[in-house]
Design an enzyme around this catalytic site. Structure first.
Site, PDB file in Angstrom:
ATOM      1  N   ARG A   1      50.821  26.056  15.923  1.00 32.93           N
ATOM      2  CA  ARG A   1      51.150  25.274  17.321  1.00 32.93           C
ATOM      3  C   ARG A   1      52.511  25.172  17.191  1.00 32.93           C
ATOM      4  O   ARG A   1      53.372  24.521  16.655  1.00 32.93           O
ATOM      5  CB  ARG A   1      50.426  24.046  17.179  1.00 32.93           C
ATOM      6  CG  ARG A   1      50.528  23.515  18.808  1.00 32.93           C
ATOM      7  CD  ARG A   1      50.059  22.074  18.764  1.00 32.93           C
ATOM      8  NE  ARG A   1      51.157  21.267  17.867  1.00 32.93           N
ATOM      9  CZ  ARG A   1      50.968  20.251  17.230  1.00 32.93           C
ATOM     10  NH1 ARG A   1      49.818  19.816  16.810  1.00 32.93           N
ATOM     11  NH2 ARG A   1      52.109  19.509  16.717  1.00 32.93           N
TER      12      ARG A   1
ATOM     13  N   TYR B   1      56.092  14.790  11.746  1.00 35.05           N
ATOM     14  CA  TYR B   1      55.425  15.138  10.510  1.00 35.05           C
ATOM     15  C   TYR B   1      55.607  16.678  10.212  1.00 35.05           C
ATOM     16  O   TYR B   1      54.650  17.216   9.427  1.00 35.05           O
ATOM     17  CB  TYR B   1      53.866  15.009  11.000  1.00 35.05           C
ATOM     18  CG  TYR B   1      53.405  15.544  12.531  1.00 35.05           C
ATOM     19  CD1 TYR B   1      53.096  16.848  12.634  1.00 35.05           C
ATOM     20  CD2 TYR B   1      53.728  14.839  13.457  1.00 35.05           C
ATOM     21  CE1 TYR B   1      52.853  17.451  13.871  1.00 35.05           C
ATOM     22  CE2 TYR B   1      53.311  15.051  14.607  1.00 35.05           C
ATOM     23  CZ  TYR B   1      52.771  16.454  14.719  1.00 35.05           C
ATOM     24  OH  TYR B   1      52.479  17.170  16.259  1.00 35.05           O
TER      25      TYR B   1
ATOM     26  N   HIS C   1      51.925  18.562  20.045  1.00 29.63           N
ATOM     27  CA  HIS C   1      50.643  18.498  20.395  1.00 29.63           C
ATOM     28  C   HIS C   1      50.475  18.577  21.865  1.00 29.63           C
ATOM     29  O   HIS C   1      49.725  19.204  22.633  1.00 29.63           O
ATOM     30  CB  HIS C   1      49.854  17.269  19.759  1.00 29.63           C
ATOM     31  CG  HIS C   1      48.415  17.218  20.316  1.00 29.63           C
ATOM     32  ND1 HIS C   1      47.486  17.694  19.885  1.00 29.63           N
ATOM     33  CD2 HIS C   1      47.976  16.203  21.066  1.00 29.63           C
ATOM     34  CE1 HIS C   1      46.197  17.580  20.497  1.00 29.63           C
ATOM     35  NE2 HIS C   1      46.811  16.400  21.329  1.00 29.63           N
TER      36      HIS C   1
HETATM   37  C1  LIG Z   1      35.901  13.190  19.691  1.00 29.60           C
HETATM   38  C2  LIG Z   1      37.379  13.041  19.994  1.00 29.60           C
HETATM   39  N1  LIG Z   1      37.828  12.476  18.806  1.00 29.60           N
HETATM   40  C3  LIG Z   1      39.278  12.223  19.013  1.00 29.60           C
HETATM   41  C4  LIG Z   1      40.149  12.771  20.029  1.00 29.60           C
HETATM   42  C5  LIG Z   1      41.657  12.634  19.956  1.00 29.60           C
HETATM   43  N2  LIG Z   1      42.311  13.957  19.772  1.00 29.60           N
HETATM   44  C6  LIG Z   1      42.687  14.799  20.897  1.00 29.60           C
HETATM   45  S1  LIG Z   1      43.422  16.192  20.310  1.00 29.60           S
HETATM   46  C7  LIG Z   1      43.235  15.842  18.862  1.00 29.60           C
HETATM   47  C8  LIG Z   1      43.371  16.903  17.734  1.00 29.60           C
HETATM   48  C9  LIG Z   1      42.490  18.142  17.719  1.00 29.60           C
HETATM   49  O1  LIG Z   1      43.090  19.334  17.012  1.00 29.60           O
HETATM   50  P1  LIG Z   1      42.462  20.292  16.940  1.00 29.60           P
HETATM   51  O2  LIG Z   1      40.888  20.542  16.962  1.00 29.60           O
HETATM   52  O3  LIG Z   1      42.874  21.264  15.759  1.00 29.60           O
HETATM   53  O4  LIG Z   1      42.918  21.045  18.396  1.00 29.60           O
HETATM   54  P2  LIG Z   1      44.382  21.417  18.762  1.00 29.60           P
HETATM   55  O5  LIG Z   1      44.886  20.187  19.578  1.00 29.60           O
HETATM   56  O6  LIG Z   1      45.379  21.801  17.589  1.00 29.60           O
HETATM   57  O7  LIG Z   1      44.305  22.613  19.816  1.00 29.60           O
HETATM   58  C10 LIG Z   1      42.293  14.552  18.618  1.00 29.60           C
HETATM   59  C11 LIG Z   1      42.036  14.077  17.406  1.00 29.60           C
HETATM   60  C12 LIG Z   1      39.198  13.541  21.066  1.00 29.60           C
HETATM   61  N3  LIG Z   1      39.738  14.160  22.053  1.00 29.60           N
HETATM   62  N4  LIG Z   1      37.974  13.651  20.948  1.00 29.60           N
END
Ligand SMILES: Cc1ncc(C[n+]2csc(CCOP(=O)(O)OP(=O)(O)O)c2C)c(N)n1
Length: 402
Positions: A280, A293, A284
């Site tokens: 990425r 971080y 985010h």
């Molecule tokens: C069930 C749930 N728990 C927590 C969140 C908060 N949250 C949003 S994005 C994220 C990180 C997700 O990371 P990843 O699956 O690696 O996807 P990326 O954003 O890197 O594409 C979190 C914890 C959420 N959206 N849904």
């Protein structure tokens, strides 16, 4: 013909790493020792017996989508800074995953994307303005999922994987040739829904491809705090389905590996799990400060691995991509960006009362109360002659600025 103990389901996606004394059929479920790479960061072709290189025309067409994808990411980021969009989870650097996930599917197939997969959704054919409606902060998803067979972009992590399995299972029961490709991030693999989806898919042998974009972070949580498995693709064998690892910045490898998984599912081979290793490159979302971080050097290391750069080098060396072709792709990308700007710079009429609509057929007493309170406040404001919220300074006349 596989002699797998699981009824022949474990036919290979590709080769297997050395799994020691495990039976061959079990080893066949393991991913390659290294992610599959067909075109290296210098644009050189690596031969791989298991995965033929997609032909030049296919690569060139998909390259054009990469260029458009990058432009869409840039444009959306700019619109967030201008206050025209509420939030944008960028896929800058992950465009090869985005494009490949969309173009390996046929019209009869379904795509289940996440919030980060805007470029995949647009590449599949959904109108960019409709796609960005959700991220603009509207109350609805913006597009009809049935029109292009693209589910609404899921924000709750991994929930879409279960929905995807349900659609794939239904298609199988109906005898339809549909394959479902479900996307998720590395962080989402820690969710219970991820486990349930993969287990159900494997037990019921449904035509689904799980596609993880491992971009090394779940917001600020690095992959090492997410799993201690040798790779995310290794999780597949625990469910009895094949796993594969692929260079997530190599468009050619992604097309070959995802294409093979889709063909396999369509031919009755059941589900599989593909992990693409990518990065990425940006925060985010605009609500995140990634410098807290990770270091600039960490990010810098991925710059030479850029998916557009390497495919460009490869296609230019073969003369498949010319100056004229590059200009045409850039013009096409600019036209998409201009349409997005024009659409998002138009003021929308929003009715605040809609906040309470479309969730419950019959509103709860609390919602009725809140709706009434809002109605009274709006009436009071109107009575006091309050002008509707004025657009922010200069908003609405940004003209054609990217
Ligand atoms: C069930 C749930 N728990 C927590 C969140 C908060 N949250 C949003 S994005 C994220 C990180 C997700 O990371 P990843 O699956 O690696 O996807 P990326 O954003 O890197 O594409 C979190 C914890 C959420 N959206 N849904």
């Amino acid at each position: 013909m596989s002699t797998a103990t699981n009824g022949g389901r474990g036919s290979m996606l590709g080769g297997a790493s050395d799994g020691g004394a495990a039976p061959a059929a079990d080893r066949a479920l393991l991913p390659s020792a290294e992610p599959v790479q067909l075109v290296d960061p210098d644009g050189q072709h690596n031969h791989d017996d298991r995965y033929p290189l997609p032909d030049g025309e296919q690569l060139l067409g998909a390259f054009g989508r990469l260029v458009a994808g990058r432009r869409i990411n840039d444009q959306a980021n700019a619109l967030v800074r201008q206050g025209r969009m509420a939030v944008y989870p960028s896929s800058h650097g992950q465009e090869a995953c985005q494009v490949a996930a969309a173009v390996v599917l046929g019209n009869e197939d379904w795509l289940f994307p996440t919030y980060r997969d805007t470029v995949a959704v647009i590449t599949r054919g959904v109108d960019p303005l409709q796609v960005l409606t959700l991220l603009r902060g509207d109350w609805h998803g913006g597009y009809d999922p049935h029109e292009h067979r693209v589910a609404t972009q899921a924000t709750p992590l991994a929930t879409q994987l279960l929905h995807a399995v349900g659609v794939a299972h239904a298609a199988k029961l109906r005898g339809e040739p549909t394959v479902v490709l479900a996307m998720c991030g590395d962080g989402a693999t820690s969710e219970g829904d991820f486990h349930e989806a993969l287990n159900f898919a494997a037990v019921f042998h449904v035509p689904v491809v799980f596609f993880i974009q491992n971009n090394e972070f779940a917001i600020s949580v690095p992959l090492k705090n997410q799993t201690v498995a040798p790779s995310l693709a290794h999780k597949a064998i625990g469910y009895g389905m094949p796993g594969e690892r692929v260079d997530g910045n190599d468009l050619a490898a992604l097309l070959a590996v995802l294409g093979a998984a889709v063909d396999r599912a369509r031919d009755g081979g059941g589900p599989s799990l593909i992990e693409a290793h990518t990065y990425r490159m940006q925060a985010h979302t605009n609500a995140d400060d990634a410098t807290r971080y990770r270091s600039a050097d960490d990010v810098e290391r991925w710059v030479p691995r850029d998916p557009i750069l390497r495919m460009r080098t490869y296609l230019r060396a073969l003369n498949l991509l010319t100056d004229e072709g590059e200009r045409a792709f850039a013009d096409e990308a600019d036209a998409i960006a201009a349409a997005i700007r024009k659409g998002l710079n138009t003021e929308v009429e929003v009715n605040p009362a809609e906040l309470f609509e479309y969730v419950y057929t019959e509103k709860t007493s609390q919602l009725r109360e809140q709706a009434e309170q809002l109605r009274e406040e709006l009436a009071r404001d109107a009575g006091a002659g309050a002008a509707p919220d004025a657009p922010a300074d200069g908003a609405g006349d940004e003209g054609d600025q990217p």
